[in-house]
Design a protein around this motif. Structure first.
Motif, short mmCIF file in Angstrom:
data_model
loop_
_atom_site.label_atom_id
_atom_site.label_comp_id
_atom_site.label_asym_id
_atom_site.label_seq_id
_atom_site.Cartn_x
_atom_site.Cartn_y
_atom_site.Cartn_z
N ILE A 1 29.33 2.18 2.38
CA ILE A 1 29.96 1.42 1.13
C ILE A 1 30.39 0.21 1.19
O ILE A 1 31.43 -0.46 2.47
N TYR A 2 30.40 -0.90 0.69
CA TYR A 2 31.07 -1.89 0.25
C TYR A 2 32.09 -2.10 0.13
O TYR A 2 32.37 -1.80 -1.35
N MET B 1 35.27 -4.48 10.29
CA MET B 1 35.47 -5.28 9.11
C MET B 1 35.42 -6.69 9.19
O MET B 1 34.70 -6.88 10.78
N LYS B 2 35.21 -7.49 8.85
CA LYS B 2 35.23 -9.02 8.84
C LYS B 2 35.88 -9.27 7.12
O LYS B 2 35.76 -9.28 6.05
N GLY B 3 37.12 -10.26 7.80
CA GLY B 3 37.69 -11.36 7.01
C GLY B 3 37.88 -10.58 5.72
O GLY B 3 39.11 -9.57 5.79
N GLY B 4 38.02 -10.60 4.09
CA GLY B 4 38.51 -9.92 3.02
C GLY B 4 37.51 -8.91 2.51
O GLY B 4 37.29 -8.55 1.30
N TYR B 5 36.11 -8.21 3.78
CA TYR B 5 35.60 -7.23 3.06
C TYR B 5 34.88 -6.44 4.18
O TYR B 5 35.22 -6.80 5.35
N CYS B 6 34.45 -4.98 4.26
CA CYS B 6 34.16 -4.42 4.89
C CYS B 6 33.09 -3.35 4.34
O CYS B 6 32.78 -3.82 2.92
N PHE B 7 32.46 -2.48 5.94
CA PHE B 7 31.70 -1.79 4.76
C PHE B 7 31.88 -0.53 5.82
O PHE B 7 32.51 -0.47 6.45
N ILE B 8 31.76 0.52 4.81
CA ILE B 8 32.13 1.61 5.54
C ILE B 8 30.90 2.67 5.21
O ILE B 8 30.48 3.15 4.78
N ASN B 9 31.06 3.21 6.85
CA ASN B 9 29.63 4.36 6.54
C ASN B 9 29.88 5.49 6.61
O ASN B 9 31.23 5.99 7.31
N MET B 10 29.59 6.73 5.65
CA MET B 10 30.18 8.32 5.69
C MET B 10 29.05 9.10 5.55
O MET B 10 28.36 7.97 6.91
N GLU B 11 29.99 10.20 6.24
CA GLU B 11 28.93 10.89 6.70
C GLU B 11 28.24 11.75 5.68
O GLU B 11 26.61 12.10 6.10
N THR B 12 27.55 11.56 4.09
CA THR B 12 26.69 12.08 3.93
C THR B 12 26.33 10.82 2.33
O THR B 12 27.23 10.28 2.78
N ARG C 1 30.01 9.92 -4.13
CA ARG C 1 31.84 10.44 -4.44
C ARG C 1 32.81 9.61 -4.23
O ARG C 1 33.55 9.61 -5.33
N ALA C 2 33.17 9.14 -3.55
CA ALA C 2 34.56 8.02 -2.80
C ALA C 2 34.10 6.93 -4.20
O ALA C 2 35.59 6.70 -4.40
N VAL C 3 33.36 6.30 -4.47
CA VAL C 3 32.73 5.07 -5.42
C VAL C 3 33.43 5.75 -6.32
O VAL C 3 34.38 5.00 -7.34
N ASP C 4 32.74 6.73 -6.87
CA ASP C 4 33.25 6.85 -7.96
C ASP C 4 34.58 7.67 -8.65
O ASP C 4 35.30 7.08 -9.13
N ALA C 5 35.36 7.99 -7.57
CA ALA C 5 36.94 8.42 -7.14
C ALA C 5 37.74 7.11 -6.79
O ALA C 5 38.77 6.76 -7.52
N LEU C 6 37.16 6.12 -6.14
CA LEU C 6 38.09 4.79 -6.29
C LEU C 6 37.59 3.07 -6.88
O LEU C 6 38.41 2.06 -7.04
N ALA D 1 26.92 0.36 -1.22
CA ALA D 1 26.76 -1.07 -0.74
C ALA D 1 25.11 -0.86 -0.60
O ALA D 1 23.62 0.03 -0.48
N LYS D 2 24.51 -1.84 -1.03
CA LYS D 2 22.89 -2.05 -1.32
C LYS D 2 21.94 -1.31 0.52
O LYS D 2 21.87 -2.14 1.25
N ASP D 3 20.79 -1.07 -0.33
CA ASP D 3 20.13 -1.08 1.34
C ASP D 3 19.25 -1.58 2.11
O ASP D 3 19.27 -2.32 1.44
#
Length: 146
Positions: A58-59, A87-98, A104-109, A125-127
């Motif tokens: 997730i971006y 994390m880097k500056g004002g953005y981050c990538f979060i790797n989820m288990e599935t 689901r997280a993107v839809d909810a948040l 995040a884009k592949d």
């Protein structure tokens, strides 16, 4: 440009070039109004299955400089286990288990989650491009970012 009737549409589409206010226009094609409205509709929900990919990443952007990894873990973990946060500056990538959990997280948040008074921008995040090679186009082939 919206055409009010078939005759106007036929007149415009039968000619290749048109002049409008001293500028030449090249007519490439036309789209019926109902198809144009359909194209303008928002993309389907990620969890709807239409655009789900295999990404577990997730971006997140618009982070405050003081945001912490733990705050992000607390925000995302109710939707799926968080593997890591980069994390880097004002953005981050979060790797989820599935991938499903990431969706689901993107839809909810997305469009709803705030952190430190800032509305976060959240998307899958884009592949990575499988054709991109490390160092190519970055650092002149000397092993740059890739």
């Amino acid at each position: 440009v919206t055409m009010g009737d078939q005759a106007g549409f036929d007149a415009v589409s039968s000619k290749k070039d048109h002049e409008l206010l001293g500028k030449w226009l090249d007519v490439k094609g036309a789209v019926e109004a109902d198809k144009l409205a359909e194209a303008a509709r928002p993309a389907p929900s990620v969890s709807g299955g239409d655009i789900r990919g295999s990404t577990k990443s997730i971006y997140v952007s618009n982070l405050a400089q003081t945001s912490t990894e733990q705050q992000l873990r607390d925000l995302f973990s109710p939707h799926c286990g968080v593997q890591n946060v980069a994390m880097k500056g004002g953005y981050c990538f979060i790797n989820m288990e599935t991938a499903d959990g990431a969706a689901r997280a993107v839809d909810a948040l997305a469009g709803k989650a705030e952190l430190e008074g800032r509305l976060l921008s959240i998307s899958l995040a884009k592949d990575k491009d499988p054709n991109r090679q490390a160092g190519v186009g970055y650092g002149g082939g000397r092993g740059g970012v890739g």
